[in-house]
Structures are given as structure tokens and as C-alpha cells.
Design a protein around this motif. Structure first.
Motif, PDB file in Angstrom:
ATOM      1  N   VAL A 167       3.884 -11.201 -44.436  1.00  0.00           N
ATOM      2  CA  VAL A 167       3.697 -12.261 -43.111  1.00  0.00           C
ATOM      3  C   VAL A 167       5.413 -12.394 -42.947  1.00  0.00           C
ATOM      4  O   VAL A 167       6.380 -12.495 -43.432  1.00  0.00           O
ATOM      5  CB  VAL A 167       3.206 -13.218 -43.666  1.00  0.00           C
ATOM      6  N   ARG A 168       5.247 -12.446 -41.218  1.00  0.00           N
ATOM      7  CA  ARG A 168       6.364 -12.689 -40.434  1.00  0.00           C
ATOM      8  C   ARG A 168       6.348 -13.501 -39.339  1.00  0.00           C
ATOM      9  O   ARG A 168       4.982 -13.070 -38.641  1.00  0.00           O
ATOM     10  CB  ARG A 168       6.961 -11.304 -40.053  1.00  0.00           C
ATOM     11  N   LEU A 169       6.986 -14.509 -39.155  1.00  0.00           N
ATOM     12  CA  LEU A 169       6.987 -15.089 -38.001  1.00  0.00           C
ATOM     13  C   LEU A 169       8.572 -15.422 -37.323  1.00  0.00           C
ATOM     14  O   LEU A 169       9.191 -15.813 -38.002  1.00  0.00           O
ATOM     15  CB  LEU A 169       6.565 -16.702 -38.290  1.00  0.00           C
ATOM     16  N   VAL A 170       8.672 -14.566 -36.387  1.00  0.00           N
ATOM     17  CA  VAL A 170       9.949 -14.421 -35.704  1.00  0.00           C
ATOM     18  C   VAL A 170      10.049 -15.273 -34.275  1.00  0.00           C
ATOM     19  O   VAL A 170       9.582 -14.736 -33.409  1.00  0.00           O
ATOM     20  CB  VAL A 170      10.229 -12.952 -35.493  1.00  0.00           C
ATOM     21  N   GLU A 171      10.972 -16.269 -34.394  1.00  0.00           N
ATOM     22  CA  GLU A 171      11.149 -16.859 -33.333  1.00  0.00           C
ATOM     23  C   GLU A 171      12.316 -16.405 -32.548  1.00  0.00           C
ATOM     24  O   GLU A 171      13.123 -15.739 -33.006  1.00  0.00           O
ATOM     25  CB  GLU A 171      11.578 -18.402 -33.484  1.00  0.00           C
ATOM     26  N   SER A 172      12.406 -16.512 -30.910  1.00  0.00           N
ATOM     27  CA  SER A 172      13.372 -15.990 -30.246  1.00  0.00           C
ATOM     28  C   SER A 172      13.236 -16.924 -28.989  1.00  0.00           C
ATOM     29  O   SER A 172      12.301 -17.786 -28.555  1.00  0.00           O
ATOM     30  CB  SER A 172      13.164 -14.546 -29.790  1.00  0.00           C
ATOM     31  N   GLY A 173      14.349 -17.186 -28.206  1.00  0.00           N
ATOM     32  CA  GLY A 173      14.598 -17.738 -26.688  1.00  0.00           C
ATOM     33  C   GLY A 173      15.191 -19.050 -26.820  1.00  0.00           C
ATOM     34  O   GLY A 173      15.358 -19.557 -25.830  1.00  0.00           O
ATOM     35  N   GLY A 174      15.768 -19.167 -28.128  1.00  0.00           N
ATOM     36  CA  GLY A 174      16.678 -20.514 -28.033  1.00  0.00           C
ATOM     37  C   GLY A 174      17.907 -20.191 -27.695  1.00  0.00           C
ATOM     38  O   GLY A 174      18.282 -19.272 -27.061  1.00  0.00           O
ATOM     39  N   GLY A 175      18.924 -21.371 -27.259  1.00  0.00           N
ATOM     40  CA  GLY A 175      19.938 -20.969 -26.552  1.00  0.00           C
ATOM     41  C   GLY A 175      20.488 -22.332 -26.203  1.00  0.00           C
ATOM     42  O   GLY A 175      20.106 -23.259 -26.419  1.00  0.00           O
ATOM     43  N   LEU A 176      21.465 -22.298 -25.332  1.00  0.00           N
ATOM     44  CA  LEU A 176      22.389 -23.317 -24.816  1.00  0.00           C
ATOM     45  C   LEU A 176      21.898 -23.689 -23.357  1.00  0.00           C
ATOM     46  O   LEU A 176      21.838 -22.661 -22.555  1.00  0.00           O
ATOM     47  CB  LEU A 176      23.947 -23.369 -24.820  1.00  0.00           C
ATOM     48  N   VAL A 177      21.377 -24.856 -23.063  1.00  0.00           N
ATOM     49  CA  VAL A 177      20.925 -25.114 -21.647  1.00  0.00           C
ATOM     50  C   VAL A 177      21.313 -26.511 -21.294  1.00  0.00           C
ATOM     51  O   VAL A 177      21.671 -27.362 -22.228  1.00  0.00           O
ATOM     52  CB  VAL A 177      19.470 -25.010 -21.609  1.00  0.00           C
ATOM     53  N   GLN A 178      21.629 -26.590 -19.942  1.00  0.00           N
ATOM     54  CA  GLN A 178      22.110 -28.028 -19.867  1.00  0.00           C
ATOM     55  C   GLN A 178      20.912 -29.035 -19.359  1.00  0.00           C
ATOM     56  O   GLN A 178      19.714 -28.462 -19.242  1.00  0.00           O
ATOM     57  CB  GLN A 178      22.803 -27.769 -17.989  1.00  0.00           C
ATOM     58  N   PRO A 179      21.194 -30.222 -19.388  1.00  0.00           N
ATOM     59  CA  PRO A 179      20.116 -31.052 -18.964  1.00  0.00           C
ATOM     60  C   PRO A 179      19.461 -30.791 -17.839  1.00  0.00           C
ATOM     61  O   PRO A 179      20.115 -30.569 -16.672  1.00  0.00           O
ATOM     62  CB  PRO A 179      20.831 -32.462 -19.231  1.00  0.00           C
ATOM     63  N   GLY A 180      18.214 -30.901 -18.062  1.00  0.00           N
ATOM     64  CA  GLY A 180      17.334 -30.770 -16.945  1.00  0.00           C
ATOM     65  C   GLY A 180      16.824 -29.445 -16.757  1.00  0.00           C
ATOM     66  O   GLY A 180      15.825 -29.036 -16.112  1.00  0.00           O
TER      67      GLY A 180
END
Length: 115
Positions: free
Chosen positions: A2-15
């Protein structure tokens, strides 16, 4: 395996916006309720959103109207579209799969909202 692999996170400005993805493998994805949780430093892990096997969704009050959870059973993937992000959304976001007593967690992806 079983694997669950998240992606797409990072640093973003408010809004700003981010889209998280969680790719699943090793189990029958379409049979599982899928959720996103998040954990900020020094705080407990909290439920953000859930999508059921029939596509019904539920959200924490703090993200209603800003976040959207969805799933693509053909791709064995669950998504979290996050709009109008706030500094208090900063956390590690975890993917979670559940089917009766079977429960699986991803490793998490960091989301930081800061100017």
C-alpha cells in the motif's frame, strides 16, 4: 504494498492557491473513503475534508468555501484544491484512506502560507 504519495505542497502567498494530489496504490481505491488531514507545529492532526465512495464531500468549518476535495477513481488519486489560502492553513497535509478497519496514511506534504 500500500502506498499513498502526496504531492503539490509548497510555499504560497496569502490569498494564493495550491492543488494537492495523493496517488494511491496497493488497494482498491474506489472502495475507500478518502480524506485530507493537516497538522500544524505543536498541534494535533485535524480533519480537513473527506470524500466518500459515492463522491459525497464534507469539510471542516475552517476551510468551507475555500477548499475542494475530489477523487478520480480511474487514476486512483484524490485531490485537494485550496484557494484563498491563509497563514493559518500552514501545516503538513496528509492523505488518509479508510475502509472499515483498514486505514492508511501518506507521508505528508508541507504547505506554507507566508508573504
Amino acid at each position: 504494498q500500500v502506498r499513498l504519495v502526496e504531492s503539490g505542497g509548497g510555499l504560497v502567498q496569502p490569498g494564493g492557491s495550491l492543488r494537492l494530489s495523493c496517488a494511491a496504490s496497493g488497494f482498491t481505491f474506489s472502495s475507500y473513503y478518502m480524506s485530507w488531514y493537516r497538522q500544524a507545529p505543536g498541534k494535533q492532526r485535524d480533519l480537513v475534508a473527506t470524500v466518500s465512495t459515492d463522491g459525497t464531500t464534507n469539510y471542516a468549518d475552517s476551510v468551507k468555501g475555500r477548499f475542494t476535495i475530489s477523487r478520480d477513481n480511474a487514476k486512483n488519486t484524490v485531490y485537494l484544491q485550496m484557494n484563498s489560502l491563509k497563514p493559518e492553513d500552514t501545516a503538513v497535509y496528509y492523505c488518509f484512506a479508510v475502509y472499515y478497519r483498514r486505514r492508511y496514511w501518506g507521508q505528508g506534504t508541507q504547505v506554507t502560507v507566508s508573504s
